[in-house]
Design a protein around this motif. Structure first.
Motif, PDB file in Angstrom:
ATOM      1  N   CYS A 103       0.838  -1.205   0.000  1.00 47.45           N
ATOM      2  CA  CYS A 103       0.000   0.000   0.000  1.00 47.45           C
ATOM      3  C   CYS A 103       0.869   1.250   0.000  1.00 47.45           C
ATOM      4  O   CYS A 103       0.362   2.369   0.033  1.00 47.45           O
ATOM      5  CB  CYS A 103      -0.949  -0.007   1.204  1.00 47.45           C
ATOM      6  SG  CYS A 103      -2.397   1.044   1.004  1.00 47.45           S
ATOM      7  N   HIS A 105       3.020   2.316   2.342  1.00 42.11           N
ATOM      8  CA  HIS A 105       3.270   2.996   3.616  1.00 42.11           C
ATOM      9  C   HIS A 105       4.771   3.170   3.866  1.00 42.11           C
ATOM     10  O   HIS A 105       5.169   4.061   4.612  1.00 42.11           O
ATOM     11  CB  HIS A 105       2.595   2.240   4.765  1.00 42.11           C
ATOM     12  CG  HIS A 105       1.096   2.160   4.638  1.00 42.11           C
ATOM     13  ND1 HIS A 105       0.279   1.656   5.618  1.00 42.11           N
ATOM     14  CD2 HIS A 105       0.259   2.555   3.638  1.00 42.11           C
ATOM     15  CE1 HIS A 105      -0.990   1.721   5.224  1.00 42.11           C
ATOM     16  NE2 HIS A 105      -1.017   2.244   4.018  1.00 42.11           N
ATOM     17  N   GLU A 137      -2.317   1.033  10.539  1.00 42.14           N
ATOM     18  CA  GLU A 137      -3.358   1.722   9.760  1.00 42.14           C
ATOM     19  C   GLU A 137      -4.311   0.746   9.104  1.00 42.14           C
ATOM     20  O   GLU A 137      -5.477   1.056   8.901  1.00 42.14           O
ATOM     21  CB  GLU A 137      -2.704   2.618   8.684  1.00 42.14           C
ATOM     22  CG  GLU A 137      -3.676   3.580   8.010  1.00 42.14           C
ATOM     23  CD  GLU A 137      -4.553   2.961   6.947  1.00 42.14           C
ATOM     24  OE1 GLU A 137      -5.707   3.400   6.780  1.00 42.14           O
ATOM     25  OE2 GLU A 137      -4.110   2.000   6.273  1.00 42.14           O
ATOM     26  N   GLU A 138      -3.802  -0.448   8.750  1.00 41.54           N
ATOM     27  CA  GLU A 138      -4.581  -1.402   7.938  1.00 41.54           C
ATOM     28  C   GLU A 138      -5.640  -2.126   8.759  1.00 41.54           C
ATOM     29  O   GLU A 138      -5.590  -3.342   8.932  1.00 41.54           O
ATOM     30  CB  GLU A 138      -3.640  -2.401   7.251  1.00 41.54           C
ATOM     31  CG  GLU A 138      -2.648  -1.779   6.278  1.00 41.54           C
ATOM     32  CD  GLU A 138      -3.292  -1.350   4.955  1.00 41.54           C
ATOM     33  OE1 GLU A 138      -4.512  -1.528   4.809  1.00 41.54           O
ATOM     34  OE2 GLU A 138      -2.559  -0.839   4.094  1.00 41.54           O
ATOM     35  N   HIS A 164      -1.854   9.934   0.865  1.00 43.33           N
ATOM     36  CA  HIS A 164      -1.701   8.570   0.373  1.00 43.33           C
ATOM     37  C   HIS A 164      -1.255   8.644  -1.080  1.00 43.33           C
ATOM     38  O   HIS A 164      -1.756   9.481  -1.833  1.00 43.33           O
ATOM     39  CB  HIS A 164      -3.013   7.795   0.466  1.00 43.33           C
ATOM     40  CG  HIS A 164      -2.798   6.314   0.600  1.00 43.33           C
ATOM     41  ND1 HIS A 164      -2.290   5.538  -0.426  1.00 43.33           N
ATOM     42  CD2 HIS A 164      -2.980   5.470   1.650  1.00 43.33           C
ATOM     43  CE1 HIS A 164      -2.185   4.287  -0.007  1.00 43.33           C
ATOM     44  NE2 HIS A 164      -2.588   4.210   1.249  1.00 43.33           N
TER      45      HIS A 164
HETATM   46 NI    NI Z   1      -2.678   2.567   2.663  1.00 49.84          NI
END
Ligand code: NI
Length: 388
Positions: A103, A105, A137-138, A164
């Motif tokens: 993602c 991060h 966060e996930e 993001h």
């Molecule tokens: Ni993310």
């Protein structure tokens, strides 16, 4: 204001790329970001920036203060990776089987370190800047854990900003939304409690499969017939579990899914509608239907003055800005920070989308070429917020 994309010299850009690739090779799942947090602390120590660790789990907050202004601002990045087996084949691929920064991060964390490096050497601002490195966060509640650990009391900040990366948006372009950016989301679990029987004696059963089938169809009316077509809403039932034998009607069926909305009123109406339809189907078929919709994540919605501020700061720093990109129905933990303080969560383009270049895809990799833009954008948000 001196924060500008040009301030990221080739030496800093090369360091950021090295940092990002180190983090990519060493991903850690939510709640387990111990080495990532230690890496962040080591880089902060090298930069001479004081910090506090173990906030809401493995969270780290670094602080820069300059001058006599009592103005304050926060910048946030997330640090955790996903339980996905990497398939990029890049030299810096994950060294940990089944765990991957799918993602970006790793890129967010590096960008925030880059912003700290820029701001530490930029003399042209006054006030307090907190750099918030968030764990989990996930879907593991890291933002709430940091807030519960006193984030806003221990590190007072008037406003907060974050970003993001966004595949499909041109590399380095900053997209700023007015209002909702990412959706509120909640898990749905529905248990239909019937009565088992031999398949040849259906009249002796209360068939939870048949009731579930009607329920699945009826739930689709919530978006198509109960929600204003100009409001965003999703109701997706994604699993159905029932039965073990082809000649027995089972005694129960379980359905699980998710709902997504952008407005609180719509969220409440959809949740109420799920309960109402489930109760009605239960009555129709003569069985108990239990619905569980635990509080999920908050909507991530920008406040208008801070959205305008972020757009102006990014443009002033030499970055391309777009304000016409539609929001997403994906969720983001940053919404909990925006529930506490005004702020903005922007997207920064990761480059062209492809089958592989998509978030949560085993072929995804953060684009190192956007690190200078992302670090510059975050630093520019802070400087403009303090001067505003
Ligand atoms: Ni993310």
């Amino acid at each position: 204001m001196t924060i500008h994309l040009d301030a990221v010299d080739p030496a800093l850009a090369a360091r950021l790329t090295d940092w990002r690739r180190h983090l990519h090779a060493h991903p850690e799942l939510s709640m387990h970001e111990k080495e990532t947090a230690a890496f962040v602390q080591a880089r902060l120590a090298e930069l001479g920036i004081p910090f506090e660790a173990d906030i809401g789990g493995h969270g780290v907050v670094a602080t820069l203060r300059r001058g006599s202004s009592n103005r304050s601002v926060g910048l946030r990045a997330d640090m955790d990776a996903l339980p996905i087996a990497e398939e990029t084949g890049v030299p810096h691929a994950s060294t940990r089987p089944g765990v991957m920064h799918a993602c970006g991060h790793d890129g967010h964390t590096t960008s925030l370190l880059g912003a700290a490096a820029l701001l530490a050497r930029d003399p042209d601002w006054t006030g307090t800047i907190h750099f918030v490195f968030q764990p989990a966060e996930e879907g593991a509640g890291g933002a709430k854990a940091m807030i519960a650990d006193g984030l806003f009391q221990r590190f007072p900040m008037e406003r907060i900003f974050g970003y993001h990366n966004w595949p499909g948006l041109p590399a380095g372009t900053v997209a700023v939304h007015d209002g909702p950016v990412m959706a509120a989301g909640a898990r749905i679990e529905i248990v239909v409690k019937g009565h088992a029987s031999h398949a040849a004696q259906p009249h002796l059963s209360r068939d939870p499969m048949l009731a579930s089938a009607h329920l699945l169809v009826a739930l689709q009316s919530l978006v198509s017939r109960n929600t204003d077509p100009l409001d965003a809403a999703v109701v997706s039932i994604c699993t159905m579990e029932a039965g073990t034998a082809a000649n027995q009607i089972p005694d129960r069926a379980v359905m699980r899914g998710t709902m997504r909305t952008h407005r609180t009123e719509v969220r409440d109406a959809v949740a109420e509608g799920i309960h109402r339809i489930a109760a009605g189907i239960g009555q129709t078929f003569g069985m108990e239907v239990d619905v569980s919709i635990p509080p999920g994540i908050n909507v991530t919605a920008n406040t208008r003055p801070e959205a305008d501020l972020a757009a102006a700061a990014a443009a002033g720093a030499g970055l391309a800005v777009r304000r016409d990109v539609p929001p997403s129905m994906a969720g983001e933990d940053f919404g909990w920070f925006l529930a506490e303080r005004p702020g903005a969560f922007v997207w920064i383009g990761n480059g062209p989308a492809s089958a592989a270049n998509a978030l949560h895809n085993p072929g995804y990799d953060f684009n190192d070429a956007i690190l200078p833009s992302a670090a510059t954008a975050l630093a520019a948000f802070a400087v403009r917020a303090l001067a505003d």
